[in-house]
Design a protein around this motif. Structure first.
Motif, mmCIF file in Angstrom:
data_model
loop_
_atom_site.group_PDB
_atom_site.id
_atom_site.type_symbol
_atom_site.label_atom_id
_atom_site.label_comp_id
_atom_site.label_asym_id
_atom_site.label_seq_id
_atom_site.Cartn_x
_atom_site.Cartn_y
_atom_site.Cartn_z
ATOM 1 N N ALA A 20 0.834 -1.204 0.000
ATOM 2 C CA ALA A 20 0.000 0.000 0.000
ATOM 3 C C ALA A 20 0.867 1.252 0.000
ATOM 4 O O ALA A 20 0.594 2.216 -0.723
ATOM 5 C CB ALA A 20 -0.936 -0.015 1.205
ATOM 6 N N ALA A 21 1.921 1.249 0.812
ATOM 7 C CA ALA A 21 2.821 2.400 0.854
ATOM 8 C C ALA A 21 3.519 2.600 -0.489
ATOM 9 O O ALA A 21 3.691 3.735 -0.956
ATOM 10 C CB ALA A 21 3.848 2.219 1.963
ATOM 11 N N GLU A 22 3.907 1.502 -1.123
ATOM 12 C CA GLU A 22 4.560 1.594 -2.431
ATOM 13 C C GLU A 22 3.595 2.122 -3.490
ATOM 14 O O GLU A 22 3.976 2.929 -4.346
ATOM 15 C CB GLU A 22 5.105 0.226 -2.835
ATOM 16 C CG GLU A 22 6.295 -0.217 -1.978
ATOM 17 C CD GLU A 22 6.687 -1.664 -2.217
ATOM 18 O OE1 GLU A 22 5.940 -2.375 -2.912
ATOM 19 O OE2 GLU A 22 7.748 -2.074 -1.704
ATOM 20 N N ARG A 23 2.342 1.681 -3.437
ATOM 21 C CA ARG A 23 1.342 2.198 -4.374
ATOM 22 C C ARG A 23 1.113 3.689 -4.128
ATOM 23 O O ARG A 23 0.999 4.478 -5.080
ATOM 24 C CB ARG A 23 0.029 1.436 -4.239
ATOM 25 C CG ARG A 23 -1.115 1.970 -5.068
ATOM 26 C CD ARG A 23 -0.807 1.977 -6.569
ATOM 27 N NE ARG A 23 -0.826 0.630 -7.127
ATOM 28 C CZ ARG A 23 -0.525 0.375 -8.401
ATOM 29 N NH1 ARG A 23 -0.195 1.365 -9.230
ATOM 30 N NH2 ARG A 23 -0.541 -0.879 -8.847
ATOM 31 N N ALA A 24 1.023 4.073 -2.861
ATOM 32 C CA ALA A 24 0.836 5.484 -2.533
ATOM 33 C C ALA A 24 2.007 6.316 -3.044
ATOM 34 O O ALA A 24 1.818 7.427 -3.571
ATOM 35 C CB ALA A 24 0.669 5.653 -1.028
ATOM 36 N N ALA A 75 10.154 5.333 4.675
ATOM 37 C CA ALA A 75 10.223 6.578 3.910
ATOM 38 C C ALA A 75 11.507 6.634 3.081
ATOM 39 O O ALA A 75 11.495 7.063 1.920
ATOM 40 C CB ALA A 75 10.136 7.780 4.849
ATOM 41 N N ALA A 76 12.611 6.175 3.659
ATOM 42 C CA ALA A 76 13.881 6.178 2.933
ATOM 43 C C ALA A 76 13.845 5.215 1.758
ATOM 44 O O ALA A 76 14.348 5.518 0.663
ATOM 45 C CB ALA A 76 15.020 5.819 3.887
ATOM 46 N N ASP A 77 13.252 4.049 1.961
ATOM 47 C CA ASP A 77 13.135 3.070 0.870
ATOM 48 C C ASP A 77 12.297 3.619 -0.276
ATOM 49 O O ASP A 77 12.632 3.444 -1.454
ATOM 50 C CB ASP A 77 12.507 1.776 1.396
ATOM 51 C CG ASP A 77 13.439 0.987 2.300
ATOM 52 O OD1 ASP A 77 14.651 1.304 2.334
ATOM 53 O OD2 ASP A 77 12.953 0.066 2.981
ATOM 54 N N LEU A 78 11.194 4.279 0.053
ATOM 55 C CA LEU A 78 10.321 4.833 -0.983
ATOM 56 C C LEU A 78 11.000 5.982 -1.721
ATOM 57 O O LEU A 78 10.818 6.156 -2.936
ATOM 58 C CB LEU A 78 9.005 5.311 -0.371
ATOM 59 C CG LEU A 78 8.125 4.219 0.241
ATOM 60 C CD1 LEU A 78 6.875 4.837 0.872
ATOM 61 C CD2 LEU A 78 7.723 3.174 -0.784
#
Length: 297
Positions: A20-24, A75-78
């Motif tokens: 979900a975070a990656e999609r966002a 957050a750093a990964d994204l």
């Protein structure tokens, strides 16, 4: 999506919450919208912990520090993968209240959750708490169940021709601007069983069936025209039968990676979200589910 309004992605650090975070993050990159990642520590669990171990025990503070560290790592990964700088928000208390307050504070354009998670997210998306969250929010909600390898390709948009249908279509275009839209409607002959029982002949019932299909086709084309869709951007999908079953079938048959539903519809309760269609798609479908929460003004 309005690029000045943030996307709020809520995570419990489970694998699907990460999807979900990656999609966002992908949506934030595509639209230029700011992204906030949020985690909520259950206030009840922290209260119980302090009661068991004592108010001064350092474990509660350590849990908060660990959660903030996980948020920062995510957050750093994204940022590395999507070149999106995400803000982080850590809260404790009532999960639903905290999400709602943060969404209001940000004036978020979209809430993003994983389809199944650890702890509170699993209960909220699949249980009664989910229904309260979804019925309470005034913002579009995206429930993510797939790994977001690409932008959305094909979106199945459920239409019931209520005032909410045009808004659901508009939300679909904001969240999936490059997707081919499949405009779906499942029609039924009103009171067909009772008509048979009352002795209405088969030819008359078939006439009603064709009339219902023709009307649905006309309404779908009218909505597409009202939305300003070009012929290459969409296709109709008009089927007969139960909306829940037929929608799930068409999602798979047409290889759709997003299903879009209106929160309210022309049902007995005037609330499609809390009815069988949305519950069925959340429980049984394989695509991500986007729920629109407003009707066209």
């Amino acid at each position: 999506m309005n690029p000045t309004q943030p996307i709020l992605a809520v995570t419990d650090f489970s694998p699907l919450a990460r999807h979900a975070a990656e999609r966002a993050a992908r949506l934030a990159h595509e639209t230029g919208a700011p992204l906030t990642l949020m985690h909520v520590l259950s206030g009840g669990a922290l209260h119980s912990l302090r009661e068991w171990l004592g108010a001064s025990h350092p474990l509660a503070a350590q849990l908060q520090a660990d959660a903030q560290q996980q948020l920062d790592h995510l957050a750093a990964d994204l940022h590395a993968a999507r070149h999106v700088s995400a803000h982080t928000a850590l809260a404790s208390g009532s999960v639903l209240d905290e999400i709602g307050q943060k969404a209001d504070e940000l004036n978020a354009a979209l809430l993003v959750l994983g389809a199944r998670g650890e702890g509170f997210l699993r209960r909220q998306v699949l249980g009664s708490t989910s229904e309260r969250l979804l019925s309470r929010t005034t913002r579009p909600l995206l429930v993510v169940r797939q790994t977001p390898h690409t932008a959305y390709r094909r979106a199945l948009v459920a239409l019931d021709f209520s005032p909410w249908s045009l808004q659901a279509l508009a939300v679909a275009r904001r969240v999936a601007p490059h997707a081919h839209l499949v405009l779906f409607n499942a029609f039924q002959v009103p009171f067909e069983e009772k008509l048979h029982f009352a002795g209405v002949d088969a030819n008359t019932i078939e006439h009603y069936r064709q009339q219902a299909r023709t009307q649905a086709v006309q309404q779908v084309h009218a909505l597409a025209e009202s939305a300003g869709l070009k012929a290459s951007q969409w296709e109709p999908c008009i089927v007969e039968g139960d909306p829940s079953q037929r929608m799930a079938q068409q999602e798979l048959a047409l290889d759709c990676d997003l299903v879009v539903l209106g929160k309210h519809g022309q049902s007995a309760t005037e609330d499609l979200l809390l009815g069988s269609v949305t519950k069925h798609m959340l429980a049984e479908g394989s695509a991500d589910v986007l729920v629109s929460t407003a009707h066209a003004s």
